[in-house]
Design an enzyme around this catalytic site. Structure first.
Site, PDB file in Angstrom:
ATOM      1  N   GLY A  55       0.839  -1.025   0.196  1.00 10.14           N
ATOM      2  CA  GLY A  55      -0.247   0.086  -0.065  1.00 10.14           C
ATOM      3  C   GLY A  55       1.098   1.058   0.085  1.00 10.14           C
ATOM      4  O   GLY A  55       2.040   1.171   0.436  1.00 10.14           O
ATOM      5  N   CYS A  82       5.401  -5.986   1.699  1.00  7.09           N
ATOM      6  CA  CYS A  82       5.654  -4.524   1.536  1.00  7.09           C
ATOM      7  C   CYS A  82       4.827  -3.684   2.790  1.00  7.09           C
ATOM      8  O   CYS A  82       5.252  -4.007   3.983  1.00  7.09           O
ATOM      9  CB  CYS A  82       5.240  -4.083   0.350  1.00  7.09           C
ATOM     10  SG  CYS A  82       6.120  -2.372  -0.102  1.00  7.09           S
ATOM     11  N   TYR A  83       4.079  -2.797   2.334  1.00  8.51           N
ATOM     12  CA  TYR A  83       3.374  -2.226   3.385  1.00  8.51           C
ATOM     13  C   TYR A  83       2.646  -3.277   4.596  1.00  8.51           C
ATOM     14  O   TYR A  83       2.844  -3.075   5.631  1.00  8.51           O
ATOM     15  CB  TYR A  83       2.149  -1.362   3.156  1.00  8.51           C
ATOM     16  CG  TYR A  83       1.325  -0.787   3.952  1.00  8.51           C
ATOM     17  CD1 TYR A  83       1.698   0.462   4.489  1.00  8.51           C
ATOM     18  CD2 TYR A  83      -0.079  -1.233   4.243  1.00  8.51           C
ATOM     19  CE1 TYR A  83       1.042   1.031   5.543  1.00  8.51           C
ATOM     20  CE2 TYR A  83      -0.734  -0.600   5.397  1.00  8.51           C
ATOM     21  CZ  TYR A  83      -0.272   0.567   5.945  1.00  8.51           C
ATOM     22  OH  TYR A  83      -0.847   1.078   6.979  1.00  8.51           O
ATOM     23  N   HIS A 168       8.474  -7.379  -3.129  1.00 12.47           N
ATOM     24  CA  HIS A 168       7.188  -8.124  -4.011  1.00 12.47           C
ATOM     25  C   HIS A 168       7.328  -9.429  -4.834  1.00 12.47           C
ATOM     26  O   HIS A 168       7.762  -9.274  -5.681  1.00 12.47           O
ATOM     27  CB  HIS A 168       6.805  -6.964  -4.893  1.00 12.47           C
ATOM     28  CG  HIS A 168       6.184  -5.756  -4.450  1.00 12.47           C
ATOM     29  ND1 HIS A 168       5.043  -5.489  -3.908  1.00 12.47           N
ATOM     30  CD2 HIS A 168       6.730  -4.593  -3.905  1.00 12.47           C
ATOM     31  CE1 HIS A 168       4.856  -4.317  -3.454  1.00 12.47           C
ATOM     32  NE2 HIS A 168       6.141  -3.587  -3.421  1.00 12.47           N
ATOM     33  N   GLU A 170       5.245 -10.841  -5.899  1.00 11.64           N
ATOM     34  CA  GLU A 170       4.340 -11.218  -6.998  1.00 11.64           C
ATOM     35  C   GLU A 170       4.648 -10.698  -8.464  1.00 11.64           C
ATOM     36  O   GLU A 170       4.186 -11.167  -9.552  1.00 11.64           O
ATOM     37  CB  GLU A 170       2.907 -10.507  -6.500  1.00 11.64           C
ATOM     38  CG  GLU A 170       3.114  -9.118  -6.652  1.00 11.64           C
ATOM     39  CD  GLU A 170       3.481  -8.324  -5.133  1.00 11.64           C
ATOM     40  OE1 GLU A 170       4.034  -9.119  -4.501  1.00 11.64           O
ATOM     41  OE2 GLU A 170       3.182  -7.306  -5.064  1.00 11.64           O
ATOM     42  N   GLY A 224     -16.780 -10.459 -28.021  1.00  4.82           N
ATOM     43  CA  GLY A 224     -15.421 -10.284 -27.139  1.00  4.82           C
ATOM     44  C   GLY A 224     -15.055 -11.546 -26.525  1.00  4.82           C
ATOM     45  O   GLY A 224     -15.772 -12.422 -26.344  1.00  4.82           O
ATOM     46  N   ASP A 226     -15.009 -12.396 -23.286  1.00  5.42           N
ATOM     47  CA  ASP A 226     -15.713 -12.760 -21.797  1.00  5.42           C
ATOM     48  C   ASP A 226     -17.088 -13.084 -22.221  1.00  5.42           C
ATOM     49  O   ASP A 226     -17.553 -14.331 -21.793  1.00  5.42           O
ATOM     50  CB  ASP A 226     -15.881 -11.352 -21.052  1.00  5.42           C
ATOM     51  CG  ASP A 226     -14.496 -10.824 -20.635  1.00  5.42           C
ATOM     52  OD1 ASP A 226     -13.409 -11.580 -20.707  1.00  5.42           O
ATOM     53  OD2 ASP A 226     -14.396  -9.608 -20.192  1.00  5.42           O
ATOM     54  N   LYS A 372      -8.773 -12.424 -16.322  1.00  3.67           N
ATOM     55  CA  LYS A 372      -9.066 -12.560 -17.736  1.00  3.67           C
ATOM     56  C   LYS A 372      -8.004 -13.922 -18.276  1.00  3.67           C
ATOM     57  O   LYS A 372      -8.461 -14.645 -18.948  1.00  3.67           O
ATOM     58  CB  LYS A 372      -8.359 -11.357 -18.377  1.00  3.67           C
ATOM     59  CG  LYS A 372      -8.613 -11.173 -19.879  1.00  3.67           C
ATOM     60  CD  LYS A 372      -9.904 -10.650 -19.829  1.00  3.67           C
ATOM     61  CE  LYS A 372     -10.380 -10.061 -21.354  1.00  3.67           C
ATOM     62  NZ  LYS A 372     -11.412  -9.373 -21.471  1.00  3.67           N
TER      63      LYS A 372
END
Ligand code: XMP
Length: 516
Positions: A55, A82-83, A168, A170, A224, A226, A372
């Site tokens: 954050g 992190c935060y 991080h 990720e 599309g 989705d 997605k």
């Protein structure tokens, strides 16, 4: 049976969705919740692991997001990032200070063991982005990694199953980030890895069958990713009880309407209704040049046609839409007024209010829990063609926002042909995977040219190709000159009424991706 759950508690970090996606890539189902989620709700959800995100704040700032101490007493393993790492230390009685030297970018850490670092080399590179650091650990914790400037790059209290990393894991720049997350999920939390796309299809199909029973379902298909994948799932679940309404306003790319129709009528069991209404759209758009007005007219006409068709099909049954998880997440950022306990459903960016006279038994969003990448994985498993599953974003108003000025049938034809040539050449050149979006624009500018012995006065085509992570910012793609040369050659030779080509070298900001 429900999947095991990991909760990503959102403290407003820019990578919160990325953390959740990585967790899911590890085969663990997770949901993002606001940091304000009440303790009782967390208990009721019974997650097998919790991750605190980063954050932008400092823990000493009163308005910063904080967390109740009791969460650390639940016996549920927690990983602070992190935060989140600073907050864990601060809440449990440690100290956080400002760095003498902020760490930003790739930094080497030296790890000294512990479950988080299983199968991770002693020295490895991670991604750091912080100006505060944990300067004193709470009681019961020990340091498990340090850098030259950050003495507590990672720390843990294994008895309480509390772990923290200042970096991080990720982001892909952290060499062993995925391994570290995997270690937390499997070694610390004991997840079994039950989030698998094959299972998702089977359980969702079973759930849909139960929910829908013998009623009918209607879905607006845009072509599309989705809505196509939602259609594929629903078709597998209830076959002909599903009606897909595909509104072709004549502003799709070359042959796209036919491709969508063929795909869904040939590959899937459903009622497919194509409404061809190009004339109606052209009439409504006649003489209109203002971009916002054009957008509005295209949107309004689209839904008029769509709802009329639904009225014809008759009321009742379920209404389905291709909403995906990121459409539903509420960020923890500055989230001080909301109760933060549940994700508020946002209006789908391509949806409008349903008219009051149209009644349904309920709304179905079969992809509401998926990111997605997961939607695409499901699409491939359902046998939806690669070109549809990996389709680049295409704006709702279609070519309408790529024809500047008044939209006419002739201009649509020129742009469709030019766009098809550009896309074909990019595909042949082998650089398609490096581009996030690429298309042609018709700026409604005519220029003088020469063809044989004749002077021409014809259309200018602009081509645009971008690279981006999130479409919020974008860079123009450095397409090699020889490929641009081929594109230019083909456009002026093969597309009637095109005598000049320009390449858009504007990044976003200050430009936007689309020209209108
Ligand atoms: P901009 O032009 O805002 O585009 O930089 C960012 C991304 O959004 C797409 N885009 C739209 N998508 N309806 C949509 O569904 C729209 O009106 C619209 N306008 C832009 C654009 O193609 C890009 O991917």
């Amino acid at each position: 049976m429900a999947n095991q759950l990991c909760i990503v508690l959102d403290f407003g970090g820019q990578y919160n969705q990325l953390i959740a996606r990585r967790v899911r890539e590890c085969g663990v189902y997770c949901e993002i919740k606001s940091y304000q989620t009440p303790l009782e709700e967390i208990k009721a959800l019974a997650p097998d692991g919790i991750i605190f995100t980063g954050g932008p704040n400092s823990v000493y700032d009163e308005s910063s997001p904080h967390i109740y101490k009791e969460i650390f007493e639940l016996g549920i393993p927690i990983l602070g990032i992190c935060y989140g790492c600073q907050l864990m230390a601060y809440t449990l009685g440690g100290e956080v200070s400002s760095c003498v030297k902020s760490e930003y970018g790739k930094i080497e850490i030296n790890q000294t063991g512990g479950l988080l670092f299983k199968d991770v080399p002693q020295k490895n590179v991670v991604w750091m982005s912080h100006t505060d650091f944990v300067s004193k650990l709470p009681e019961g914790f020990k340091v498990t990694a340090a850098t030259d400037d950050c003495p507590c790059a990672a720390f843990e209290n294994p008895e309480k199953k509390l772990y923290s990393v200042q970096f991080h894991p990720e982001v892909t720049h952290s060499e062993y980030g995925k391994q570290i997350l995997h270690n937390f999920l499997y070694e610390v939390c004991g997840f079994k890895g039950d989030w698998v796309m094959d299972d998702f299809i089977d359980t969702t199909v079973a759930k849909l069958r139960e929910q829908i029973g013998d009623k009918k379902v209607i879905l607006g298909l845009s072509g599309g990713v989705d809505s196509s994948v939602a259609a594929g799932l629903l078709s597998r679940a209830v076959g002909k009880q599903l009606t897909c309404v595909f509104v072709d306003q004549g502003l799709m790319r070359k042959d796209e309407g036919d491709f969508v129709e063929q795909t869904f009528t040939k590959l899937f069991d459903m009622n497919f209704v194509r409404v061809n209404c190009k004339e109606q759209f052209l009439k409504a758009l006649k003489g209109v040049t203002d971009p916002e007005q054009k957008r509005k007219i295209i949107g309004t006409e689209f839904y008029n046609v769509f709802w009329d068709k639904i009225r014809e099909e008759g009321d009742g049954g379920f209404f389905a839409q291709g909403t995906i998880y990121p459409d539903r997440i509420e960020s923890g950022k500055g989230n001080k007024s909301g109760n933060g306990s549940t994700a508020t459903i946002k209006t789908h960016h391509n949806m409008v209010e349903r008219p009051a006279d149209i009644q349904f038994d309920g709304v179905i969003e079969p992809l509401g829990d998926l990111f997605k990448d997961e939607v695409r994985a499901v699409g491939e498993k359902l046998g939806i063609p690669h070109d549809l599953v990996w389709r680049q974003p295409f704006p709702g108003p279609g070519l309408g926002v790529r024809i500047l000025g008044e939209i006419t049938e002739d201009k649509i034809k020129v742009l469709q042909e030019a766009d098809a040539v550009f896309r074909d050449e990019i595909r042949k050149s082998g650089i398609e995977d490096q581009l996030k979006q690429f298309f042609a624009v018709l700026p409604d500018v005519r220029t003088v040219g020469v063809m044989g012995d004749h002077r021409t006065y014809d259309h200018l085509i602009a081509i645009r190709a971008i690279t981006t992570d999130d479409f919020m910012t974008a860079d123009w793609a450095r397409i090699p000159f020889d490929i641009l040369a081929k594109v230019s050659n083909r456009l002026t030779n093969e597309v009637e009424h095109v005598n000049r080509v320009v390449y858009d070298i504007t990044s976003k900001p200050p430009g936007t991706v689309e020209w209108e």
